[in-house]
Design a protein around this motif. Structure first.
Motif, PDB file in Angstrom:
ATOM      1  N   ARG A 261       0.866  -1.177   0.000  1.00  0.00           N
ATOM      2  CA  ARG A 261       0.000   0.000   0.000  1.00  0.00           C
ATOM      3  C   ARG A 261       0.900   1.224   0.000  1.00  0.00           C
ATOM      4  NH1 ARG A 261       1.439   1.870   4.730  1.00  0.00           N
ATOM      5  NH2 ARG A 261       1.593   0.520   6.557  1.00  0.00           N
ATOM      6  N   LEU A 262       0.292   2.401  -0.025  1.00  0.00           N
ATOM      7  CA  LEU A 262       1.043   3.644   0.054  1.00  0.00           C
ATOM      8  C   LEU A 262       1.505   3.880   1.489  1.00  0.00           C
ATOM      9  CD1 LEU A 262       1.935   6.300  -1.354  1.00  0.00           C
ATOM     10  CD2 LEU A 262      -0.331   7.224  -0.829  1.00  0.00           C
ATOM     11  N   ILE A 263       2.705   4.422   1.655  1.00  0.00           N
ATOM     12  CA  ILE A 263       3.196   4.781   2.983  1.00  0.00           C
ATOM     13  C   ILE A 263       2.204   5.724   3.658  1.00  0.00           C
ATOM     14  CG2 ILE A 263       4.564   6.722   2.086  1.00  0.00           C
ATOM     15  CD1 ILE A 263       6.675   6.056   4.219  1.00  0.00           C
ATOM     16  N   GLY A 264       2.075   5.625   4.980  1.00  0.00           N
ATOM     17  CA  GLY A 264       1.100   6.425   5.703  1.00  0.00           C
ATOM     18  C   GLY A 264       1.726   7.452   6.625  1.00  0.00           C
ATOM     19  N   ASP A 265       0.947   7.833   7.642  1.00  0.00           N
ATOM     20  CA  ASP A 265       1.392   8.795   8.658  1.00  0.00           C
ATOM     21  C   ASP A 265       1.894  10.095   8.041  1.00  0.00           C
ATOM     22  OD1 ASP A 265       0.724   7.092  10.755  1.00  0.00           O
ATOM     23  OD2 ASP A 265       2.679   6.113  10.728  1.00  0.00           O
ATOM     24  N   ASN A 266       1.193  10.552   7.001  1.00  0.00           N
ATOM     25  CA  ASN A 266       1.480  11.811   6.310  1.00  0.00           C
ATOM     26  C   ASN A 266       2.739  11.770   5.456  1.00  0.00           C
ATOM     27  OD1 ASN A 266       0.048  14.813   7.693  1.00  0.00           O
ATOM     28  ND2 ASN A 266      -0.869  12.799   7.589  1.00  0.00           N
ATOM     29  N   CYS A 267       3.464  10.642   5.444  1.00  0.00           N
ATOM     30  CA  CYS A 267       4.638  10.555   4.582  1.00  0.00           C
ATOM     31  C   CYS A 267       4.243  10.522   3.104  1.00  0.00           C
ATOM     32  CB  CYS A 267       5.464   9.329   4.933  1.00  0.00           C
ATOM     33  SG  CYS A 267       6.334   9.476   6.507  1.00  0.00           S
ATOM     34  N   ASP A 268       3.017  10.085   2.800  1.00  0.00           N
ATOM     35  CA  ASP A 268       2.569  10.131   1.406  1.00  0.00           C
ATOM     36  C   ASP A 268       2.460  11.568   0.918  1.00  0.00           C
ATOM     37  OD1 ASP A 268       0.497  10.325   3.308  1.00  0.00           O
ATOM     38  OD2 ASP A 268      -1.027   9.641   1.896  1.00  0.00           O
ATOM     39  N   PHE A 269       1.980  12.459   1.797  1.00  0.00           N
ATOM     40  CA  PHE A 269       1.889  13.868   1.420  1.00  0.00           C
ATOM     41  C   PHE A 269       3.283  14.491   1.309  1.00  0.00           C
ATOM     42  CE2 PHE A 269      -2.065  12.874   3.731  1.00  0.00           C
ATOM     43  CZ  PHE A 269      -2.966  13.073   2.708  1.00  0.00           C
ATOM     44  N   LEU A 270       4.185  14.070   2.204  1.00  0.00           N
ATOM     45  CA  LEU A 270       5.562  14.551   2.118  1.00  0.00           C
ATOM     46  C   LEU A 270       6.199  14.103   0.804  1.00  0.00           C
ATOM     47  CD1 LEU A 270       8.042  15.907   3.378  1.00  0.00           C
ATOM     48  CD2 LEU A 270       8.550  13.737   4.524  1.00  0.00           C
ATOM     49  N   LEU A 271       5.944  12.868   0.419  1.00  0.00           N
ATOM     50  CA  LEU A 271       6.479  12.350  -0.831  1.00  0.00           C
ATOM     51  C   LEU A 271       5.981  13.171  -2.014  1.00  0.00           C
ATOM     52  CD1 LEU A 271       8.282   9.978  -1.716  1.00  0.00           C
ATOM     53  CD2 LEU A 271       6.217   8.593  -1.920  1.00  0.00           C
ATOM     54  N   ALA A 272       4.681  13.478  -2.012  1.00  0.00           N
ATOM     55  CA  ALA A 272       4.114  14.295  -3.089  1.00  0.00           C
ATOM     56  C   ALA A 272       4.698  15.709  -3.073  1.00  0.00           C
ATOM     57  CB  ALA A 272       2.598  14.342  -2.959  1.00  0.00           C
ATOM     58  N   ASP A 273       4.890  16.270  -1.858  1.00  0.00           N
ATOM     59  CA  ASP A 273       5.489  17.608  -1.738  1.00  0.00           C
ATOM     60  C   ASP A 273       6.883  17.634  -2.367  1.00  0.00           C
ATOM     61  OD1 ASP A 273       3.313  18.546  -0.278  1.00  0.00           O
ATOM     62  OD2 ASP A 273       4.237  18.102   1.652  1.00  0.00           O
ATOM     63  N   LEU A 274       7.692  16.626  -2.038  1.00  0.00           N
ATOM     64  CA  LEU A 274       9.078  16.611  -2.482  1.00  0.00           C
ATOM     65  C   LEU A 274       9.201  16.347  -3.977  1.00  0.00           C
ATOM     66  CD1 LEU A 274      10.580  14.631   0.511  1.00  0.00           C
ATOM     67  CD2 LEU A 274      11.007  17.020  -0.015  1.00  0.00           C
TER      68      LEU A 274
END
Length: 387
Positions: A261-274
Motif C-alpha cells: 500500500r502507500l506509505i502512511g502517517d502523512n509521509c505520502d503527502f511529504l512524498l508528493a510535496d518533495l
C-alpha cells in the motif's frame, strides 16, 4: 469513470489524499465500507469489505465499476480479487496475501535472503534454537502493535504469553533481529514496469519496542536496489504502490516487511510535496490502466523533508495541544504542517506502539538544518502537555 474505494476507518491518505485526487480527475466515487456513517457527503454503500465475495456482490448490484481500489492494509487481497473478477487492473491477490502475512512473506523472501524466522501458531511450542535476540510479532499485525525485541528463551516465552492474552487465536512470528539503520523503499508499478518513487530513513524509539519517531527523505542507495528489487519480485509485488521497510545490516539490505500500500502517517503527502507531482492521482490512474509517467525521483527532488511523530512519553490526559495546521505555516523557507491526532481532554495510555502518536509534524525546506530548526521551534512554542 467510476471508482469503488474500499476502506475501513477514515485515514488521512483516504480523506485528504485519494478522495480529493478522484475529485480532481473528475471521477465518480462510491465508498464501500463497514462504517458508512463515517463518510458523510459521499455515495457510500455498506459492505463486509474484508470478504471479496461481499465486495463483488455489492459492486455488481450498484454501478458498473471502472476502478476498484483500496489503500487499507487489511483489504488489499479482497480488493484485488474483486478487481480481477470484473476484469479491471489490480494487484495480484496472491502477492497481497503474501505481503500481509509476515510468515508467508518470510517464506517467499527466503529465496533471496537468509533471515531466520519461525511461525508460532496458537498452542504451538516456542522453539529453543533461535538466534537471539529475536523480534516477536503478530503475522498479520500493523502499527508496531505487539512487536517486541527479546534477548533469550525466557523473555520470548513471556512475550508470547503476554501477546496470546490479547491475541489468543493469531499466528505469531519470531525472527532474528535485523540490526542496522532502517530505511524504506517506495515503489509504483503500472503493470509494465515497477519504478522507485522515493524512500526514507527511519528513526525508531528506544528498544525493545519499534515506534517510528521520525522519517527523513532519503532515496535508497543504488547498491541496495538490486537486492530489494529481487525481494519484491519473489513476493510477487509489481503493480500498484508499495511501501517496503528494510534494515541495512552488515551483510547488506534485508527486508523487514512489505506493506503493499502507500506509505502512511502523512509521509505520502511529504512524498508528493518533495516530488512535486500529484502522487495520489498517479496511483489511481495506474489502476485505471494508464501508464505511469516517466520521471526521475532524484531529479525532481527540490527540497529536504521530514515527518516527525509527536509521541506521548507518559500516560495521561491531554491538557494542551499545538494548533492543527492543515495549511502550511511558512518560516525561513520551511513549510510546516501539523496534524493533531488527539484533542484536549483525551486520555492517552502509552502502549509502546505507533498508537502513541499525539500528532504528526510534516516539514519541507531547503536543507536538513532549516527543517530541524523549524521542527524544534514548533515543538518549543507549541508543546503537547499531558497531566
Amino acid at each position: 469513470m467510476r471508482l469503488y474505494l474500499t476502506t475501513l476507518n477514515p485515514t488521512d491518505s483516504v480523506t485528504g489524499g485519494f478522495l480529493p485526487a478522484a475529485a480532481a480527475l473528475g471521477w465518480d466515487v462510491t465508498i464501500l465500507t463497514d462504517q458508512p456513517d463515517r463518510y458523510p457527503g459521499y455515495d457510500v454503500v455498506a459492505a463486509d469489505v474484508r470478504d471479496p465475495r461481499a465486495v463483488i456482490d455489492t459492486v455488481a448490484a450498484h454501478h458498473r465499476p471502472d476502478v476498484i481500489f483500496s489503500n487499507s492494509d487489511h483489504l488489499q487481497a479482497a480488493t484485488a480479487l474483486a478487481a480481477e473478477y470484473f476484469g479491471l487492473p489490480g494487484k495480484d491477490w496472491r502477492a497481497c496475501v503474501t505481503a500481509k502475512n509476515k510468515a508467508l512473506a518470510r517464506r517467499a523472501l527466503a529465496a533471496v535472503e537468509p533471515v531466520r524466522s519461525v511461525r508460532l501458531p496458537p498452542g504451538g511450542r516456542v522453539p529453543d534454537d533461535l538466534p537471539y535476540p529475536v523480534v516477536v510479532k503478530p503475522a498479520l499485525g500493523v502499527a508496531s502493535e505487539d512487536v517486541v525485541l527479546v534477548d533469550g528463551p525466557d523473555a520470548l516465552a513471556a512475550a508470547v504469553a503476554a501477546i496470546r492474552e490479547r491475541r489468543p487465536e493469531e499466528v505469531l512470528v519470531a525472527e532474528e533481529f535485523l540490526e542496522g539503520p532502517v530505511r524504506t523503499l517506495e515503489t509504483l508499478g503500472d503493470g509494465a514496469s515497477r519504478r522507485v518513487v522515493g524512500g526514507f530513513a527511519t528513526t525508531l524509539g528506544p528498544l525493545p519496542h519499534f515506534v517510528e519517531e521520525r522519517l527523513d527523505w532519503r532515496l535508497p542507495d543504488a547498491d541496495h536496489l538490486a537486492h530489494l528489487g529481487a525481494a519484491l519480485d519473489v513476493a510477487g509485488v509489481g503493480f500498484g504502490v508499495c511501501h517496503t521497510e528494510y534494515a541495512v545490516t552488515r551483510d547488506g539490505p534485508r527486508v523487514i516487511e512489505i506493506n503493499y500500500r502507500l506509505i502512511g502517517d502523512n509521509c505520502d503527502f511529504l512524498l508528493a510535496d518533495l516530488l512535486g507531482v500529484p502522487l495520489h492521482q498517479w496511483i489511481l490512474r495506474v489502476h485505471a490502466g494508464e501508464p505511469l509517467p516517466v520521471f526521475d525521483p532524484d531529479g525532481l527532488r527540490a527540497a529536504y523533508g521530514s515527518v516527525v511523530s509527536l509521541v506521548a512519553e507518559r500516560s495521561g490526559t491531554v491538557t494542551a495541544a499545538p494548533p492543527d495546521l492543515s495549511q502550511p505555516e511558512t518560516e525561513d523557507g520551511v513549510r510546516l504542517w501539523h496534524r493533531a491526532l488527539r484533542k484536549i481532554g483525551d486520555h492517552v495510555e502509552v502502549t509502546g506502539t505507533n498508537r502513541d502518536y499525539l500528532g504528526l509534524l510534516r516539514a519541507v525546506g531547503p536543507d536538513r538544518a532549516s527543517v530541524d530548526a523549524a521542527i524544534g521551534t514548533f515543538g518549543k512554542e507549541h508543546p503537547w502537555v499531558l497531566a
